[in-house]
Write a protein that holds these residues in place. Structure first.
Motif, PDB file in Angstrom:
ATOM      1  N   UNK A 170      26.696 -26.687  23.036  1.00  0.00           N
ATOM      2  CA  UNK A 170      26.241 -28.059  22.737  1.00  0.00           C
ATOM      3  C   UNK A 170      25.402 -28.634  23.874  1.00  0.00           C
ATOM      4  N   UNK A 171      25.748 -28.230  25.097  1.00  0.00           N
ATOM      5  CA  UNK A 171      25.086 -28.858  26.249  1.00  0.00           C
ATOM      6  C   UNK A 171      23.883 -28.064  26.757  1.00  0.00           C
ATOM      7  N   UNK A 172      23.591 -26.917  26.108  1.00  0.00           N
ATOM      8  CA  UNK A 172      22.569 -26.010  26.673  1.00  0.00           C
ATOM      9  C   UNK A 172      21.168 -26.611  26.733  1.00  0.00           C
ATOM     10  N   UNK A 207      19.365 -22.641  30.493  1.00  0.00           N
ATOM     11  CA  UNK A 207      18.632 -21.709  31.347  1.00  0.00           C
ATOM     12  C   UNK A 207      19.418 -21.437  32.634  1.00  0.00           C
ATOM     13  N   UNK A 208      20.003 -22.467  33.161  1.00  0.00           N
ATOM     14  CA  UNK A 208      20.782 -22.331  34.405  1.00  0.00           C
ATOM     15  C   UNK A 208      22.017 -21.457  34.161  1.00  0.00           C
ATOM     16  N   UNK A 209      22.628 -21.624  32.976  1.00  0.00           N
ATOM     17  CA  UNK A 209      23.833 -20.883  32.632  1.00  0.00           C
ATOM     18  C   UNK A 209      23.567 -19.369  32.612  1.00  0.00           C
ATOM     19  N   UNK A 210      22.325 -18.994  32.218  1.00  0.00           N
ATOM     20  CA  UNK A 210      22.011 -17.573  32.075  1.00  0.00           C
ATOM     21  C   UNK A 210      21.741 -16.867  33.406  1.00  0.00           C
ATOM     22  N   UNK A 211      21.642 -17.650  34.487  1.00  0.00           N
ATOM     23  CA  UNK A 211      21.420 -17.022  35.800  1.00  0.00           C
ATOM     24  C   UNK A 211      22.694 -16.298  36.239  1.00  0.00           C
TER      25      UNK A 211
END
Lengths: 325, 231
Positions: A101-103, A130-134
């Motif tokens: 939900x927050x992505x 995008x930050x989560x995928x780092x």
């Protein structure tokens, strides 16, 4: 589950009102930042229905208080904060769906430091998704602990306990008088009523007071006690004796009494402990004697370390835990 | 009437009376005089040996002319009590107490409440407050420097009120006067008189004659004896 109320473009005046709105729903309220409060919704379903209904009711309550705010409900506090900062109106984020939900939300909602935000911006990372995928290890190497914390929040793994705000307890009573009082005697009844209230509140919280501030308009008196007490009769008597010794000198229009709370005295008397006066009674006796002979003529004598013969001073006679001073 | 029935009726009547009097009079059938009062030492060995000491819950009057050892007796009584960690009060009738003399007599000033009065009324009122407040081991009223005409104006009822105030408490009220004032309200009355002095360049010792004028607790074998107070 936790709810967050967030005021965009916060002016600084309505935070207390915001806190009051949250307190109307839950006793566990965290003042996260100016204009942002988070509170625990655990157990409220029985009272207010589903979480969506709770969120609607919170939003309605906030609107009724004249505050324009966003309300979000999520399974952990930081997700609720991010949702309230990122989505307008009322948002309910289901358990386990936080990351999804927050992505799309911008990184600003995580309130990172300007340096980290600038770094991420240079990397082309502008959303939480995008930050989560780092990779976490590289984020740790390049952005340090702060980066790791933000990364956890972006992944929806940043659960933390709520830090409830506890309002500073003030034991104060104020009374505006309809007519001016020129003498001390009628004040006895007013003080007795006010101190009754204060002492019952102290008793309810298992507290006592060792300092009472009395304000009669601009005239101030402070009553310091050697032991904590919560006996309204004793406090009234001591204040009246003090006022008789130091009269206000002007008619009284307003009476304000504030007791500074402290832990009550716990004393275990022994069978073989030498005889000594009860500290509360002693304080009253000393005040009464001081009214008869004058404050400077009652106390414990102390010789002075000087060449002046017969030099001494009078110290306040009081009982302490270890002995008498 | 049957003796057993009479006895039962008297027991029931006694129980009813005790119940009716309740807390106001806890033991209405106990003779006050049969209670043995606790006594405390004065700190002067010969005096304690003869009088047994000062009775708690009663008034002790010590009187005598100037230079008869009154102040020394007073300091000994206070020092003895503070030495046992008791709290004492000195109602100084004419603000005459010298703290340095107190220290010289081993008096712990931290355990002494000193009330400096300048009028007889202040001393009486203060003593009343101290006795009502309770908790003091010794309350000493030093009225030796006050005028006799003033002292004689104190009604006897005042002393009886003090006696009633401390009756069932462990407080010892010591009244120091130039001549006997407390009369029958006192449980122990001692009269001091100087018999002689021993000088080198300074005063070394003083011979004091002590007379027991009243003692409710015991009937002493001798009522008059001489002892020496030395430096």
């Amino acid at each position: 589950m936790f709810a967050c109320i967030h005021v965009p473009n916060f002016s600084g005046e309505s935070h207390a009102a915001l806190s009051d709105c949250a307190s109307a729903f839950s006793p566990r309220v965290e003042n996260t930042a100016p204009g942002t409060v988070v509170f625990d919704l655990e157990g409220l379903e029985r009272l207010f229905g589903s979480y969506s209904e709770i969120a609607e009711k919170v939003a309605e309550h906030v609107r009724a208080a004249g505050i324009q705010a966003h309300v979000a409900v999520a399974s952990y506090p930081d997700a609720a904060i991010s949702a309230a900062r990122g989505f307008a109106g009322v948002t309910v984020v289901g358990r386990g769906t936080e990351a999804k939900r927050l992505q799309d939300l911008p990184l600003d909602v995580l309130a990172p430091s300007p340096e980290i935000l600038e770094t991420l911006d240079r990397w082309g990372i502008r959303t939480m998704g995008a930050f989560r995928n780092l990779p976490a290890v590289q984020v740790s190497e390049r952005l340090g602990q702060e980066g790791v914390r933000l990364h956890k929040l972006a992944r929806g793994a940043g659960s933390r306990p709520l830090v409830p705000h506890q309002e500073a307890l003030r034991f104060m009573e104020v009374m505006e008088l309809e007519y001016e009082l020129g003498t001390i005697e009628p004040l006895t009844f007013i003080l007795s009523r006010m101190l009754d209230q204060i002492c019952s509140r102290l008793r309810a919280r298992n507290l006592a007071t060792h300092e009472v501030h009395l304000a009669l308009g601009i005239y101030l008196r402070v009553l310091r006690l050697p032991v904590p007490v919560r006996n309204p009769k004793l406090l009234t008597k001591l204040l009246i004796l003090d006022l008789e010794a130091h009269p206000p000198g002007a008619p009284i229009q307003q009476v304000k009494v504030e007791a500074i709370p402290t832990k009550p005295r716990v004393a275990q008397n022994g069978l073989f402990v030498p005889l000594s006066p009860e500290p509360e009674k002693l304080e009253l006796t000393l005040a009464r004697i001081a009214a008869v002979v004058g404050e400077e003529n009652v106390g414990s004598p102390e010789t002075l370390d000087t060449h002046r013969p017969d030099a001494f001073r009078i110290r306040k006679f009081e009982v302490t835990a270890k002995g008498f001073t | 009437m049957d003796l057993g029935l009479f006895f039962m009726q008297s027991v029931v009547l006694r129980a009813r009376l005790e119940s009716a009097l309740g807390e106001r009079i806890p033991s209405p059938f106990t003779d006050l005089d049969t209670r043995i009062p606790e006594i405390v030492p004065t700190g002067i060995v010969p005096v304690d040996a003869l009088t047994g000491g000062l009775p708690r819950g009663a008034i002790t009057e010590i009187f005598g002319p100037p230079s008869s050892g009154r102040t020394r007796a007073m300091l000994s009584i206070l020092a003895e009590a503070t030495g046992r960690d008791e709290v004492c009060a000195l109602v100084d009738g004419n603000d005459a107490f010298d703290p340095a003399s107190g220290i010289a007599a081993d008096l712990d000033l931290k355990r002494l409440l000193w009330v400096r009065c300048h009028k007889l009324e202040q001393a009486l009122k203060t003593t009343d407050l101290l006795l009502q407040g309770g908790g003091f081991g010794r309350v000493v009223m030093d009225l030796t420097d006050l005028s006799l005409s003033y002292l004689r104006s104190v009604p006897l009822a005042s002393w009886f009120r003090f006696q009633r105030a401390i009756e069932k408490t462990p407080t010892v009220l010591v009244v120091m006067t130039p001549e006997s004032m407390v009369k029958s309200a006192a449980a122990l009355v001692l009269r001091l008189e100087m018999r002689g002095t021993d000088w080198s360049t300074l005063l070394n010792a003083m011979d004091v004659n002590l007379e027991i004028l009243r003692s409710r607790r015991t009937r002493p074998s001798i009522s008059k004896f001489e002892f020496r107070i030395s430096k």
